[in-house]
Design a protein around this motif. Structure first.
Motif, short mmCIF file in Angstrom:
data_model
loop_
_atom_site.label_atom_id
_atom_site.label_comp_id
_atom_site.label_asym_id
_atom_site.label_seq_id
_atom_site.Cartn_x
_atom_site.Cartn_y
_atom_site.Cartn_z
N UNK A 225 0.84 -1.21 0.00
CA UNK A 225 0.00 0.00 0.00
C UNK A 225 0.87 1.24 0.00
N UNK A 226 0.33 2.31 -0.57
CA UNK A 226 1.03 3.60 -0.63
C UNK A 226 0.19 4.63 0.12
N UNK A 227 0.84 5.36 1.03
CA UNK A 227 0.18 6.47 1.71
C UNK A 227 0.83 7.75 1.24
N UNK A 228 0.03 8.64 0.68
CA UNK A 228 0.51 9.95 0.23
C UNK A 228 -0.05 10.99 1.20
N UNK A 229 0.75 11.46 2.18
CA UNK A 229 0.24 12.35 3.23
C UNK A 229 0.28 13.83 2.90
N UNK A 230 0.66 14.18 1.68
CA UNK A 230 0.75 15.60 1.32
C UNK A 230 0.50 15.78 -0.17
N UNK A 231 0.06 16.97 -0.52
CA UNK A 231 -0.17 17.29 -1.94
C UNK A 231 1.16 17.67 -2.58
N UNK A 232 2.01 16.67 -2.78
CA UNK A 232 3.35 16.93 -3.29
C UNK A 232 3.50 16.56 -4.76
N UNK A 233 2.39 16.18 -5.39
CA UNK A 233 2.45 15.84 -6.80
C UNK A 233 3.05 14.47 -7.07
N UNK A 234 3.05 13.59 -6.07
CA UNK A 234 3.63 12.26 -6.26
C UNK A 234 2.97 11.53 -7.42
N UNK A 235 1.66 11.70 -7.57
CA UNK A 235 0.94 11.02 -8.64
C UNK A 235 0.72 11.93 -9.85
N UNK A 236 1.39 13.08 -9.86
CA UNK A 236 1.19 14.00 -10.98
C UNK A 236 1.69 13.43 -12.29
N UNK A 237 2.69 12.56 -12.21
CA UNK A 237 3.18 11.85 -13.39
C UNK A 237 2.75 10.40 -13.29
N UNK A 238 2.35 9.84 -14.42
CA UNK A 238 1.92 8.45 -14.42
C UNK A 238 3.05 7.56 -13.94
N UNK A 239 2.79 6.76 -12.93
CA UNK A 239 3.80 5.88 -12.34
C UNK A 239 3.32 4.45 -12.41
N UNK A 240 4.23 3.55 -12.71
CA UNK A 240 3.87 2.14 -12.76
C UNK A 240 3.70 1.61 -11.34
N UNK A 241 2.46 1.42 -10.94
CA UNK A 241 2.15 0.97 -9.59
C UNK A 241 1.75 -0.50 -9.56
N UNK A 242 2.27 -1.26 -10.51
CA UNK A 242 1.94 -2.67 -10.60
C UNK A 242 2.23 -3.38 -9.27
N UNK A 243 1.24 -4.12 -8.80
CA UNK A 243 1.41 -4.88 -7.56
C UNK A 243 0.87 -4.17 -6.33
N UNK A 244 0.71 -2.84 -6.40
CA UNK A 244 0.16 -2.10 -5.26
C UNK A 244 -1.32 -2.42 -5.12
N UNK A 245 -1.75 -2.72 -3.91
CA UNK A 245 -3.12 -3.17 -3.68
C UNK A 245 -4.04 -2.08 -3.12
N UNK A 246 -3.46 -0.99 -2.63
CA UNK A 246 -4.28 0.05 -2.01
C UNK A 246 -3.51 1.36 -2.00
N UNK A 247 -4.18 2.46 -2.34
CA UNK A 247 -3.60 3.79 -2.26
C UNK A 247 -4.42 4.62 -1.29
N UNK A 248 -3.75 5.25 -0.33
CA UNK A 248 -4.41 6.16 0.61
C UNK A 248 -3.86 7.55 0.33
N UNK A 249 -4.74 8.45 -0.09
CA UNK A 249 -4.34 9.80 -0.47
C UNK A 249 -4.96 10.82 0.47
#
Length: 307
Positions: free
Chosen positions: A164-188
């Motif tokens: 799982x990925x936790x993004x705790x700030x609006x830092x643009x982490x997902x602003x570019x398409x990223x290969x998240x293959x295998x990740x089962x949950x995103x918490x934004x």
């Protein structure tokens, strides 16, 4: 300029541990000497108990000199050394997907999320800008990583073994398409509602953050990965656990919430994976949540009925 470590260090010679001293870990922003209530639920209830939490906090207070007391290995060299010489072929080895990746681990909320994960005994990885500072704050309990997510080799390494990925700030982490293959949950954790509601000079100052937040939500929603988007009110540097919550629609545009409480919700959301998407707003209020697992289960059920 990176934030100073969330947890200040003690003198080189650690004092003898006493049961009454274990509640004094500095878990808030620098200068605060108060244990946040968000962590109180996992501490030992009897003074003669030496819980995992007590040992963690004792270690964090004392730093590397206490590492041997708990049998943890020494840190690897900061400049050069074994870590830098790691054979990249090892990245191809399939790891168990049991890690939690925290983006923007240097931020205040990010550090609160990291500490909460440590206390839950979760395997934790963190993307940071200042690796040395984060390692000095959390030791070997966190795998700190510095790099560019646009670099495919680094992205592959960072996401290796991540559940799982936790993004705790609006830092643009997902602003570019990223290969998240295998990740089962995103918490934004999103402040989009706050940015959209700002006006005047504040709106100009928040314009870039607003674009990053909008892009983050768009990419997460389009990823096809189950995601939980937590739209909070304005984040405040106030003690957590002292107030309840308000989940009313629209509350994020005008409400406020403790950074500690926001970090708590992010971590509590991890194990409650929606079938597709769960989006809700939250600020501090009067509603008490005693069982987050049950609360999330109810919200996910409602969301699925709507979808």
């Amino acid at each position: 300029m990176p934030l100073p470590p969330l947890l200040p260090r003690l003198s080189p010679t650690p004092p003898p541990l006493r049961a009454g001293d274990r509640g004094n870990a500095a878990l808030l922003s620098p200068g605060r000497r108060r244990r946040p209530a968000l962590l109180a639920v996992v501490r030992a209830k009897r003074k003669d108990e030496a819980s995992f939490t007590d040992r963690i906090l004792d270690y964090i207070e004392g730093g590397p000199k206490l590492r041997r007391w708990y049998g943890a290995p020494d840190l690897l060299p900061k400049d050069g050394g074994a870590e830098d010489e790691e054979d990249e072929s090892q990245v191809d080895i399939e790891e168990p997907r049991d890690a939690m990746l925290v983006t923007n681990g240097d931020s205040e909320v990010g550090q609160m999320v990291i500490l909460a994960l440590i206390l839950k005994r979760a395997r934790t990885k963190a993307l940071v800008k200042d690796k040395r500072t984060t390692e000095e704050a959390f030791g070997t309990y966190v795998e700190c990583m510095v790099g560019d997510m646009e670099d495919k080799s680094f992205t592959k390494k960072a996401l290796s073994g991540v559940r799982a990925v936790i993004c705790p700030a609006d830092d643009g982490f997902f602003s570019e398409l990223t290969d998240l293959k295998g990740v089962q949950h995103i918490v934004l954790l999103s402040q989009l509602a706050v940015y959209r509601n700002s006006g005047g000079l504040q709106a100009i100052m928040n314009s870039k953050l607003k674009k990053l937040a909008e892009r983050d939500e768009e990419v997460v929603l389009a990823s096809g990965i189950p995601c939980t988007i937590i739209r909070t009110g304005s984040l405040q540097s106030t003690p957590g656990g002292e107030r309840g919550f308000d989940f009313t629609e629209g509350i994020a545009t005008k409400g406020r919430i403790s950074k500690e409480d926001a970090a708590t919700i992010c971590v509590e959301a991890l194990d409650s994976i929606p079938r597709k998407t769960l989006i809700f707003e939250v600020a501090n209020g009067d509603e008490k949540v005693r069982d987050w697992k049950a609360w999330f289960a109810e919200q996910i059920k409602r969301e699925e009925e709507i979808q």
